[in-house]
Design a protein around this motif. Sequence first.
Motif, PDB file in Angstrom:
ATOM      1  N   LEU A  78       0.853  -1.184   0.000  1.00 40.80           N
ATOM      2  CA  LEU A  78       0.000   0.000   0.000  1.00 40.80           C
ATOM      3  C   LEU A  78       0.889   1.234   0.000  1.00 40.80           C
ATOM      4  O   LEU A  78       1.844   1.322   0.768  1.00 40.80           O
ATOM      5  N   GLN A  79       0.579   2.165  -0.898  1.00 41.51           N
ATOM      6  CA  GLN A  79       1.375   3.387  -1.021  1.00 41.51           C
ATOM      7  C   GLN A  79       0.447   4.596  -0.955  1.00 41.51           C
ATOM      8  O   GLN A  79      -0.598   4.611  -1.603  1.00 41.51           O
ATOM      9  N   ILE A  80       0.834   5.591  -0.190  1.00 47.89           N
ATOM     10  CA  ILE A  80       0.079   6.842  -0.083  1.00 47.89           C
ATOM     11  C   ILE A  80       0.840   7.908  -0.864  1.00 47.89           C
ATOM     12  O   ILE A  80       2.030   8.127  -0.623  1.00 47.89           O
ATOM     13  N   ARG A  91      -3.799  17.086  -2.046  1.00 49.21           N
ATOM     14  CA  ARG A  91      -4.607  15.871  -2.141  1.00 49.21           C
ATOM     15  C   ARG A  91      -3.777  14.678  -1.703  1.00 49.21           C
ATOM     16  O   ARG A  91      -2.548  14.707  -1.710  1.00 49.21           O
ATOM     17  N   ARG A  92      -4.490  13.630  -1.363  1.00 53.03           N
ATOM     18  CA  ARG A  92      -3.851  12.403  -0.895  1.00 53.03           C
ATOM     19  C   ARG A  92      -4.551  11.229  -1.559  1.00 53.03           C
ATOM     20  O   ARG A  92      -5.784  11.200  -1.645  1.00 53.03           O
ATOM     21  N   ASN A  93      -3.785  10.256  -1.997  1.00 55.30           N
ATOM     22  CA  ASN A  93      -4.355   9.117  -2.697  1.00 55.30           C
ATOM     23  C   ASN A  93      -3.661   7.836  -2.229  1.00 55.30           C
ATOM     24  O   ASN A  93      -2.441   7.798  -2.119  1.00 55.30           O
ATOM     25  N   ALA A  94      -4.445   6.807  -1.958  1.00 52.24           N
ATOM     26  CA  ALA A  94      -3.901   5.498  -1.597  1.00 52.24           C
ATOM     27  C   ALA A  94      -4.033   4.574  -2.793  1.00 52.24           C
ATOM     28  O   ALA A  94      -5.046   4.582  -3.498  1.00 52.24           O
ATOM     29  N   GLU A  95      -2.993   3.779  -3.045  1.00 51.80           N
ATOM     30  CA  GLU A  95      -3.027   2.821  -4.146  1.00 51.80           C
ATOM     31  C   GLU A  95      -2.184   1.608  -3.775  1.00 51.80           C
ATOM     32  O   GLU A  95      -1.305   1.687  -2.922  1.00 51.80           O
TER      33      GLU A  95
END
Length: 178
Positions: A78-80, A91-95
Motif C-alpha cells: 500500500l502506497q500513499i 490531495r492524498r491518494n492510496a493505491e
Amino acid sequence: MLNHITIMGRLTRDPELRRTSSGIAVASFTVAVDRDFGGRDSGEKETDFIDCVAWRQTGEFVSKYFSKGSMIVVSGRLQIRNWNDKDGNKRRNAEVVADNVYFGESKRSSDSNSAYGGNSSYGNSNNYGGGSYGNNSNYGGYNNAPAPAPSYGGYTAPASAPASDFAMLEDDDAQLPF
C-alpha cells in the motif's frame, strides 16, 4: 516494518498501459472488492474500489491478459501519494503497488486458445505461469512430457538444487548461521 496487501476482485475497466519518458511500462487499474460483511443498516454487502498500479513486465502482463470484469488477485504494498490538484489544493491518494498478479478464476470456455489457467501467476520473477496450459492435457501431443512445476507467488521452484549449495551441520548450535 511490514507493508503487504493482497486483494481479490473484478476490474472496473480495462487496464490503462502507459510508458514513462524513459520507456518503462506502467499499468493502472481499479479493482472492485466486496467486503465480507454487510453494512450496519441495510445488511447489504458494500464494495470498495481500490486503485492499483503495476510496473514493467507486471504492468504489461496485466494490460495484455486482463480486461474489464476479469477476476484478479493483486499482491503488493500500500502506497500513499501526496499531490497538488490544478487549484493548488493538497490531495492524498492510496493505491496498491502490485508485486504479483494472479488470475482469480479459471479461463472461460470461450477462451480456449489463450495460454493461462486458474493457478497461473505473474510477478517480478518474470514467470508467466505454472497452472494449466490450455485444454490440451498432453501438452501438444507429447503424452510423456513432464508437467511444468506449479507456480506460487510468481516463483517457480527449481527442479533440483545442486548438491554443492548445501553443507551438513553438526548438532552443535554454534554452527548455525543465525
